[in-house]
Design a protein around this motif. Structure first.
Motif, PDB file in Angstrom:
ATOM      1  N   UNK A 232      -4.547   0.593   2.027  1.00 16.99           N
ATOM      2  CA  UNK A 232      -4.335  -1.185   2.639  1.00 16.99           C
ATOM      3  C   UNK A 232      -5.187  -1.173   3.448  1.00 16.99           C
ATOM      4  N   UNK A 233      -6.024  -0.059   4.263  1.00 12.20           N
ATOM      5  CA  UNK A 233      -6.677  -0.304   5.516  1.00 12.20           C
ATOM      6  C   UNK A 233      -5.286   0.230   6.955  1.00 12.20           C
ATOM      7  N   UNK A 234      -4.494   0.688   5.914  1.00 10.36           N
ATOM      8  CA  UNK A 234      -3.976   0.390   7.553  1.00 10.36           C
ATOM      9  C   UNK A 234      -4.074   1.497   8.338  1.00 10.36           C
ATOM     10  N   UNK A 235      -4.898   2.749   7.876  1.00 12.71           N
ATOM     11  CA  UNK A 235      -4.804   4.090   8.584  1.00 12.71           C
ATOM     12  C   UNK A 235      -4.953   4.209  10.293  1.00 12.71           C
ATOM     13  N   UNK A 236      -3.529   4.511  10.535  1.00 13.71           N
ATOM     14  CA  UNK A 236      -3.871   4.648  12.255  1.00 13.71           C
ATOM     15  C   UNK A 236      -3.397   5.647  12.989  1.00 13.71           C
TER      16      UNK A 236
ATOM     17  N   UNK B 122      -4.091   4.816  18.344  1.00 13.15           N
ATOM     18  CA  UNK B 122      -5.700   4.749  17.231  1.00 13.15           C
ATOM     19  C   UNK B 122      -6.347   5.612  17.571  1.00 13.15           C
TER      20      UNK B 122
ATOM     21  N   UNK C 181     -11.910   3.066   6.435  1.00 14.48           N
ATOM     22  CA  UNK C 181     -11.799   3.496   6.289  1.00 14.48           C
ATOM     23  C   UNK C 181     -10.563   2.706   5.236  1.00 14.48           C
TER      24      UNK C 181
ATOM     25  N   UNK D 122       2.718   1.724  14.194  1.00 11.81           N
ATOM     26  CA  UNK D 122       1.511   1.730  15.348  1.00 11.81           C
ATOM     27  C   UNK D 122       1.768   1.807  16.387  1.00 11.81           C
TER      28      UNK D 122
END
Lengths: 267, 295
Positions: free
Chosen positions: B46-50, B28, B42, B25
């Motif tokens: 998992x919703x962790x696109x970073x 962003x 989006x 991370x």
């Protein structure tokens, strides 16, 4: 949890928010997505403080000691809890004869989440403010209030979570009286690149960990920091407020842009 | 900037070096959009696109974390666990963040044993769906299965309440720690220890020696802080020495299909696995502990 994540600074933000609003006694406030009552309680205390100051400034004027209570002594006791419309258009309110021509100050809290309202009611009871607030369950995109019914509309850390921001802004425009003020406190973008790096590091490294440790919920806090990044920045959000019809739209950065107070008038 | 470079150098170093420490991370970059209402969230898987880097999850419930986050989780979960022992999920998190090397060692031990290999390939689970508790209740007294359900009922626990594994960055090791978590209750039954703080400290000491997991060692060392001096006396003089001895003598329990041996009598099973019975604390010394035996 808010205290842990913001190290207590969210309280300062909300205090500044109320300072910017600077409501006068007689203001009708609609606080949307404010289930836990932080803004509403500050509003009540602010009004009470203002009333005291006015009382000190003009000791000869007649005043009611607790103007936030409705004057029910003459009329029949109302056992039913008044609906928002009744409260806003009650006879007592419109009876402005006599030396005292100030309107009653009112605060209505509207939240889509009933359990948040319950938490707010508990807090109000503890602070002794339970009679001063009207609690309404409702959707910010379709408010259950008539047009031109409130003087001030506030939404603190709620507009980020709605599905359609434009609808919320349009509804805000609808329920405000002409001359009414829209005030929004929300997370925003930090423009300073140095501070922005530190803020990003803190948001993505520390906040989900705090969520896991304190609330056993990593994912919600991961979602929180991502939703903050996805929310429009100060200028874009100001433009959206202008598009909804508000004028004299301005914003004030708090903590270098971590949060921002957006203000617009229905003129 | 050059004039101030000496001031900013440590800070710049920290910023430049931290991506390695911080792992995934780093930065962003929000999507560009004119009309913000067209932004859709989006979530992906998992919703962790970073930003540019994204480590995909290796198993369901996997939460990829950087080294810094693991360190923070370790310190935080240890602090929360010691101040609030009811937060079993914090003990689980502590085990996951600190157990990487121990889990590798356990996994290698399992691979070196035929039954261990079988467990690793079949990946059995222990919960109310895979174990018929009613069938166990029907077993005769003295059998492992009957003692197990008696223990579950007495301590008001269920095999379903284990926290899912989240912070182990290897899919096989995640299974190993899940297996450990699920047979922890069976350890309690084999050792005859209840789920109160005293029993848990004892089992943790056994597991610390037996599995080598740092979380177990920390639990055994710091758990007794929450006990009374009389209980600590019991631990120091009776339970801990016995737990250490049992931990060393017992056959590697990660290599045993414990759930297939419920029908066996408990004492025979313990003899087979080299687990000695808990020590008996004589009544007379129990009363004298505060005066005679406190050093």
């Amino acid at each position: 949890m808010n205290d842990a994540m913001s190290l207590g600074v969210h309280r300062l933000w909300k205090d500044r928010f109320m300072q910017v609003l600077d409501p006068l006694p007689g203001t009708r406030l609609l606080d949307v997505a404010g289930g836990t009552g932080d803004i509403a309680f500050r509003f009540i205390n602010w009004i009470k403080e203002k009333e005291l100051q006015q009382k000190k400034a003009s000791p000869g004027a007649e005043f009611r000691l607790n103007p936030l209570e409705t004057d029910d002594s003459e009329s029949a006791p109302d056992l039913e809890f008044p609906s928002a419309e009744d409260y806003l258009y009650s006879e007592q309110r419109e009876d402005t004869t006599g030396t005292d021509d100030r309107k009653d100050s009112k605060v209505i809290i509207c939240d889509i989440n009933q359990s948040m309202l319950e938490v707010g009611k508990e807090r109000a009871k503890k602070l002794g403010l339970e009679d001063d607030v009207v609690w309404v369950t409702g959707n910010a995109e379709e408010l259950p209030f008539p047009d031109n019914s409130v003087d001030a509309y506030t939404i603190a850390f709620g507009i980020r979570n709605v599905t359609h921001i434009e609808k919320v802004l349009c509804e805000a425009y609808r329920v405000l009286t002409p001359g009414g003020r829209f005030l929004c406190l929300e997370f925003s973008q930090v423009s300073n690149p140095l501070l922005s790096s530190v803020y990003d590091l803190y948001s993505f490294q520390v906040i989900p960990v705090l969520g896991e440790l304190i609330a056993s919920d990593w994912k919600s806090y991961q979602y929180l920091v991502e939703s903050i990044r996805k929310f429009p920045n100060q200028e874009e959000f100001a433009e959206m407020i202008r598009e909804a019809g508000f004028r004299m739209v301005s914003y004030e950065n708090l903590t270098s842009g971590v949060a921002a107070i957006h203000s617009g008038f229905k003129i | 900037m050059a004039a101030h470079s000496r001031v900013f150098l440590p800070f710049r170093f920290a910023i430049l070096k931290t991506p390695q420490i911080l792992g995934v991370h780093t930065r962003f970059i929000p999507p560009q959009a004119e009309n913000c209402s067209r932004i859709s969230y989006n979530h992906g898987d998992r919703g962790t696109s970073n930003g540019e880097e994204w480590t995909p999850p290796l198993y369901r419930e996997h939460q990829p974390t950087s080294l810094f986050q693991k360190a923070l989780l370790t310190v935080g979960s240890a602090a929360v666990a010691i101040t609030n022992p009811h937060r079993h999920d914090m003990i689980a998190v502590l085990g996951e963040t600190t157990g990487y090397y121990a889990l590798i060692r356990i996994r290698d031990q399992m691979k070196a044993d035929p039954v261990g290999q079988q467990i690793l390939s079949e990946r059995p689970r222990i919960n109310t769906r895979t174990i018929d508790l009613e069938e166990l209740r029907a077993l005769p007294e003295g059998t492992f299965g009957k003692e197990y359900v008696n223990w579950l009922d007495r301590n008001d626990v269920t095999p379903d309440s284990r926290a899912p594994v989240k912070f182990v960055d290897d899919e096989e090791l995640a299974y190993v720690i899940r297996r450990y978590r699920e047979i922890h209750d069976l350890f309690h039954t084999l050792l005859g220890m209840p789920t109160n703080m005293l029993g848990e400290c004892t089992v943790k000491m056994f597991e610390a020696v037996h599995t080598g997991l740092p979380m177990c060692a920390m639990g055994a060392v710091f758990g007794p802080i929450r006990l009374s001096s009389k209980q600590r006396w019991k631990l120091r003089n009776y339970y801990f020495p016995w737990a250490v001895k049992a931990g060393y003598s017992a056959k590697c329990l990660m290599n045993v299909y414990l759930e297939r041996r419920f029908h066996e009598p408990l004492e025979e099973l313990k003899a087979d696995l080299n687990i000695p019975s808990p020590p008996h604390i004589p009544k007379s010394t129990d009363n004298n502990n505060t005066r005679l035996n406190r050093r």
